[in-house]
Design an enzyme around this catalytic site. Structure first.
Site, mmCIF file in Angstrom:
data_model
loop_
_atom_site.group_PDB
_atom_site.id
_atom_site.type_symbol
_atom_site.label_atom_id
_atom_site.label_comp_id
_atom_site.label_asym_id
_atom_site.label_seq_id
_atom_site.Cartn_x
_atom_site.Cartn_y
_atom_site.Cartn_z
ATOM 1 N N TRP A 177 0.822 -1.223 0.000
ATOM 2 C CA TRP A 177 0.000 0.000 0.000
ATOM 3 C C TRP A 177 0.842 1.253 0.000
ATOM 4 C CZ3 TRP A 177 -4.264 -0.761 -2.156
ATOM 5 C CH2 TRP A 177 -4.941 -1.970 -1.996
ATOM 6 N N ASP A 198 -1.475 6.285 6.483
ATOM 7 C CA ASP A 198 -2.561 5.438 5.997
ATOM 8 C C ASP A 198 -2.897 4.422 7.094
ATOM 9 O OD1 ASP A 198 -4.236 3.665 4.741
ATOM 10 O OD2 ASP A 198 -2.917 3.277 3.016
ATOM 11 N N LYS A 221 -12.175 -1.916 6.285
ATOM 12 C CA LYS A 221 -11.420 -2.870 7.083
ATOM 13 C C LYS A 221 -11.939 -2.863 8.517
ATOM 14 C CE LYS A 221 -9.035 -2.878 3.271
ATOM 15 N NZ LYS A 221 -7.897 -2.110 2.871
HETATM 16 C C1 LIG Z 1 -7.310 -1.577 1.540
HETATM 17 C C2 LIG Z 1 -6.230 -0.586 1.686
HETATM 18 C C3 LIG Z 1 -6.036 0.465 0.760
HETATM 19 C C4 LIG Z 1 -6.867 0.606 -0.485
HETATM 20 O O1 LIG Z 1 -8.179 0.947 -0.210
HETATM 21 P P1 LIG Z 1 -9.214 1.217 -1.399
HETATM 22 O O2 LIG Z 1 -10.453 1.523 -0.645
HETATM 23 O O3 LIG Z 1 -9.304 -0.036 -2.210
HETATM 24 O O4 LIG Z 1 -8.718 2.365 -2.177
HETATM 25 C C5 LIG Z 1 -5.024 1.352 1.000
HETATM 26 N N1 LIG Z 1 -4.223 1.242 2.073
HETATM 27 C C6 LIG Z 1 -4.370 0.248 2.969
HETATM 28 C C7 LIG Z 1 -3.452 0.178 4.144
HETATM 29 C C8 LIG Z 1 -5.363 -0.699 2.799
HETATM 30 O O5 LIG Z 1 -5.513 -1.685 3.700
#
Ligand SMILES: *Cc1c(COP(=O)(O)O)cnc(C)c1O
Length: 361
Positions: free
Chosen positions: A102, A172, A196
């Site tokens: 990511w 993030d 998540k």
């Molecule tokens: C799932 C995830 C993303 C991507 O999320 P989207 O909603 O598909 O854009 C980005 N960063 C992390 C850490 C993730 O777990």
């Protein structure tokens, strides 16, 4: 009806109590004669839902008043593109610490808009550790420093907030927000896609120090401007009302269950069970991540070969343990242990792992 234990990395399992509440209000929410998803986002009823979700999230994460909380359509990847647009001047340096998949996505989204500098790269080590802070190369003139607090695919998690000095730290937190206590004041900006740990996919939360919203950034449409969303209480256009409502129910459930301290306890217990099963398997199961930075949310693990892996997936699914197949980028297996996964789910997984090893080891 039996609900299986769902180890999906995202969209992920939600608390049963939240799903039941949503179900109960599906046709007639709160006696208004319509579903919440059928109400105008400008209605008094929905504005109250939205405000309560924000108030509860502020309580859950102890978010200071000098931070704005935005609820925006789209995923974490969308935010990754908006970060340089909102906070970096055209071509300005931005520092990225790369600890997994990511982080790469974040870099890819920022590259058209800023001078992306790789401050540290765990890639050569196979993303199995976090490079020590002392070795990071940070620029005093950078617009921000970006980290991925928890790498959902590689299973690597920052346990402490790194000190990056005066340059704001952006993180993030898509797969670890609300998994435990968090000192928001250490960050300039925190973002998370909801799917998540916070609710269904389609909405992201952005927690940003208000002072940063004054940055000019670079030419962009109003709809891509965080300051505009903040000024209009995230109702610049029609927000994803259903997702916002569901996020609110999920946050309320987390508060009712005891808040982030309680989830930190449960998540540590779940992760300890699964890592102990891996480490105690005599090499039958393997996790390559350095123990100090192993994720409590996402546990990737590997068997000797593809045939055994496919058998594990088929047998675990049949046993009511869903979505244990690893991400295609890494192969293998992965158990995601978000807040909504009960300790009993982790226990069922390790019981299955031991049984599977006995039969195939
Ligand atoms: C799932 C995830 C993303 C991507 O999320 P989207 O909603 O598909 O854009 C980005 N960063 C992390 C850490 C993730 O777990």
């Amino acid at each position: 009806m039996t609900r299986a234990f769902n180890f999906s990395a995202g969209p992920a399992t939600l608390p049963e109590a939240v799903l039941r509440e949503a179900q109960a209000g599906m046709l007639d929410w709160n006696g208004v004669g319509a579903s919440v998803v059928e109400l105008s986002h400008r209605s008094a009823e929905f504005i109250a839902v939205a405000a309560q979700a924000e108030a509860d999230l502020r309580t859950l994460l102890s978010i200071p008043d000098d931070y704005a909380v935005l609820f925006v359509a789209g995923g974490a990847t969308t935010q990754q593109a908006l970060l340089p647009l909102n906070f970096a001047a055209p071509g300005q340096r931005v520092d990225y610490v790369l600890t997994g998949h990511w982080g790469k996505t974040a870099i890819r989204q920022a590259t058209p808009y800023a001078d992306v500098h790789l401050a540290a790269d765990a890639g050569p080590g196979g993303f199995s550790d976090i490079p020590p802070r002392a070795g990071w190369s940070l620029g005093a003139d950078s617009a921000y420093v970006h980290i991925t607090a928890n790498e959902t695919i590689h299973g690597v998690e920052f346990r402490d907030t790194p000190d990056v000095g005066a340059v704001p730290l952006f993180a993030d937190f898509s797969s670890s927000i609300a998994s435990g206590p968090l000192d928001v004041s250490r960050y300039g900006l925190i973002y998370a896609g909801a799917q998540k740990n916070l609710g269904p996919v389609g909405i992201s939360v952005v927690i940003v120090r208000r002072e940063l919203l004054g940055r000019a950034g670079q030419p962009r449409a109003d709809i891509f401007t965080y300051a505009s969303h903040a000024a209009r209480d995230s109702m610049l256009n029609t927000p994803p009302t259903w997702n916002w409502y569901m996020l609110g129910l999920t946050v309320k459930w987390m508060l009712d269950e005891g808040g982030v301290e309680e989830f930190a306890r449960r998540n540590a217990a779940k992760a300890a069970l699964v890592y102990a099963a891996i480490d105690g398997s005599g090499g039958f199961y393997r996790n390559p991540v350095a123990p100090a930075v192993r994720s409590r949310m996402n546990v990737p693990f590997f068997l000797a070969d593809e045939v055994l892996t496919a058998r594990f997936v088929a047998e675990s699914t049949a046993a009511g343990l869903l979505a244990l197949k690893g991400h295609k980028a890494t192969g293998g297996l992965r158990a995601s242990l978000y807040n909504a996964m009960p300790v009993a789910g982790a226990q069922a997984l390790v019981d299955f792992m031991r049984d599977f090893q006995q039969r195939h080891g």
